[in-house]
Design a protein around this motif. Structure first.
Motif, short mmCIF file in Angstrom:
data_model
loop_
_atom_site.label_atom_id
_atom_site.label_comp_id
_atom_site.label_asym_id
_atom_site.label_seq_id
_atom_site.Cartn_x
_atom_site.Cartn_y
_atom_site.Cartn_z
N HIS A 22 -26.91 -24.43 13.77
CA HIS A 22 -27.70 -24.58 12.72
C HIS A 22 -29.13 -24.98 12.84
O HIS A 22 -29.43 -25.54 13.94
N PHE A 23 -30.04 -24.47 11.69
CA PHE A 23 -31.30 -24.56 11.87
C PHE A 23 -31.64 -25.37 10.53
O PHE A 23 -31.07 -25.06 9.56
N ALA A 24 -32.75 -26.26 10.48
CA ALA A 24 -33.46 -26.53 9.55
C ALA A 24 -34.93 -26.14 9.48
O ALA A 24 -35.63 -26.61 10.49
N VAL A 25 -35.54 -25.94 8.25
CA VAL A 25 -36.82 -26.18 8.35
C VAL A 25 -37.35 -27.07 7.07
O VAL A 25 -36.53 -27.43 6.23
N LYS A 26 -38.63 -27.76 7.29
CA LYS A 26 -38.73 -28.94 6.53
C LYS A 26 -40.08 -28.96 6.29
O LYS A 26 -41.00 -28.41 7.18
N THR A 27 -40.62 -29.82 5.37
CA THR A 27 -41.95 -30.27 5.11
C THR A 27 -42.10 -31.74 4.65
O THR A 27 -40.87 -32.41 4.10
N ASN A 28 -42.97 -32.48 5.23
CA ASN A 28 -43.02 -34.12 4.81
C ASN A 28 -43.85 -34.23 3.49
O ASN A 28 -45.10 -33.97 3.66
N GLY A 29 -43.42 -34.61 2.54
CA GLY A 29 -44.14 -34.95 1.23
C GLY A 29 -45.20 -35.87 1.33
O GLY A 29 -46.29 -35.86 0.68
N ALA A 40 -45.08 -28.49 8.65
CA ALA A 40 -43.94 -27.56 8.61
C ALA A 40 -43.23 -28.31 9.84
O ALA A 40 -43.90 -28.58 10.78
N GLY A 41 -41.90 -28.06 9.88
CA GLY A 41 -41.07 -28.49 10.88
C GLY A 41 -39.85 -27.59 11.14
O GLY A 41 -39.43 -27.08 10.01
N LEU A 42 -39.34 -27.44 12.23
CA LEU A 42 -38.11 -26.71 12.63
C LEU A 42 -37.21 -27.59 13.51
O LEU A 42 -37.76 -28.31 14.37
N GLU A 43 -35.96 -27.84 12.87
CA GLU A 43 -34.82 -28.59 13.89
C GLU A 43 -33.93 -27.72 14.06
O GLU A 43 -33.39 -26.97 13.20
N VAL A 44 -33.40 -27.74 15.12
CA VAL A 44 -32.19 -27.16 15.65
C VAL A 44 -31.08 -28.10 16.16
O VAL A 44 -31.46 -29.06 17.01
N ALA A 45 -29.83 -27.68 16.04
CA ALA A 45 -28.78 -28.28 16.51
C ALA A 45 -28.31 -28.21 17.77
O ALA A 45 -28.45 -26.60 18.15
N TRP A 130 -29.87 -27.94 0.77
CA TRP A 130 -30.89 -28.86 0.66
C TRP A 130 -30.67 -30.32 0.99
O TRP A 130 -29.72 -30.71 0.36
N ARG A 131 -31.53 -30.92 1.39
CA ARG A 131 -31.52 -32.30 2.05
C ARG A 131 -32.93 -33.09 1.52
O ARG A 131 -33.76 -32.40 1.59
N VAL A 132 -32.89 -34.14 1.26
CA VAL A 132 -34.21 -35.29 1.11
C VAL A 132 -33.87 -36.28 2.36
O VAL A 132 -32.84 -36.72 2.60
N GLY A 175 -41.84 -40.49 6.84
CA GLY A 175 -41.61 -39.21 6.36
C GLY A 175 -40.87 -39.40 5.30
O GLY A 175 -39.83 -40.02 5.19
N ILE A 176 -41.09 -38.46 4.07
CA ILE A 176 -39.93 -38.21 2.96
C ILE A 176 -39.92 -36.58 3.02
O ILE A 176 -40.95 -36.08 2.58
N ASN A 177 -39.14 -36.16 3.87
CA ASN A 177 -39.07 -34.72 4.30
C ASN A 177 -38.17 -34.13 3.04
O ASN A 177 -37.00 -34.56 2.73
N VAL A 178 -38.50 -32.78 2.69
CA VAL A 178 -37.80 -31.81 1.95
C VAL A 178 -37.22 -30.83 2.97
O VAL A 178 -37.79 -30.31 3.90
N VAL A 179 -35.77 -30.70 3.12
CA VAL A 179 -35.30 -29.92 4.19
C VAL A 179 -34.09 -29.02 3.70
O VAL A 179 -33.65 -29.15 2.61
N PHE A 180 -34.50 -27.57 4.09
CA PHE A 180 -33.59 -26.46 3.93
C PHE A 180 -32.79 -26.07 5.14
O PHE A 180 -33.37 -25.87 6.13
N LEU A 181 -31.44 -26.19 5.04
CA LEU A 181 -30.48 -25.67 6.14
C LEU A 181 -30.42 -24.11 6.37
O LEU A 181 -30.17 -23.62 5.07
#
Length: 183
Positions: A22-29, A40-45, A130-132, A175-181
């Motif tokens: 799984h991958f997630a892209v995110k941005t910090n509000g 912007a960020g990228l997170e990898v499982a 979607w995650r917060v 951070g308060i990130n908005v995350v999309f999986l």
């Protein structure tokens, strides 16, 4: 020939495994809210409870009267999730580097910073993908910078105040990130 077959088997094994990650892209509000910092960020499982992420920030802005907040930086973080990846509580270990040229009031600071710390956070699902995410981290920070007066003197020069190095312990991440999986 055996080496080629072995390399081919390893590449195919890694490729088939990559589809199940799984991958997630995110941005910090918070970064957007403070000085409109692009990020912007990228997170990898890596495993069912482990992820690794890379976040980047960039702020190229100069405002009135040569006030500025020019920053670029990277932060690498490994996380352990208590429930499963991208959901619930997590702890992390992060390291960071940033380069900056900033001045708002009397002085301008031109230098770099690096650090490392521990973080804690919670990822709240708000929709299927979607995650917060709320996160806070603390640790060690090293700053190395040149300090000058922000306003020019009568000779149209700025006064150089010196080169400084500071070592601090404190907040290293918020951070308060908005995350999309992405699956």
């Amino acid at each position: 020939m055996k080496k080629i077959v072995l390399i081919l088997v390893l590449v195919l094994a890694c490729t088939s495994r990559a589809y199940s990650q799984h991958f997630a892209v995110k941005t910090n509000g918070l970064a957007w809210a403070s000085a409109a910092t692009l990020n912007a960020g990228l997170e990898v499982a890596l495993a069912p409870k482990w992820t690794i992420g890379l976040d980047a920030v960039y702020n190229p802005w100069t405002w009135n009267n040569d006030k500025k907040s020019k920053v670029w930086g990277l932060q690498l973080e490994g996380r352990y999730w208590f429930c499963h990846k991208f959901a619930g509580h997590f702890v992390g270990l992060h390291t960071q580097y940033a380069n900056y040229d900033a001045g708002m009031k009397k002085y301008n600071y031109d230098g770099w910073t690096t650090g490392a710390g521990l973080s804690y956070g919670y990822s709240l699902p708000v929709a299927k993908r979607w995650r917060v995410e709320f996160t806070l981290g603390a640790g060690y920070i090293h700053n190395s910078y040149d300090k000058t007066d922000r306003i020019q003197n009568r000779d149209h020069d700025v006064t150089y105040r010196g080169h400084f190095k500071k070592n601090l312990f404190g907040l290293t991440k918020a951070g308060i990130n908005v995350v999309f999986l992405i699956r």
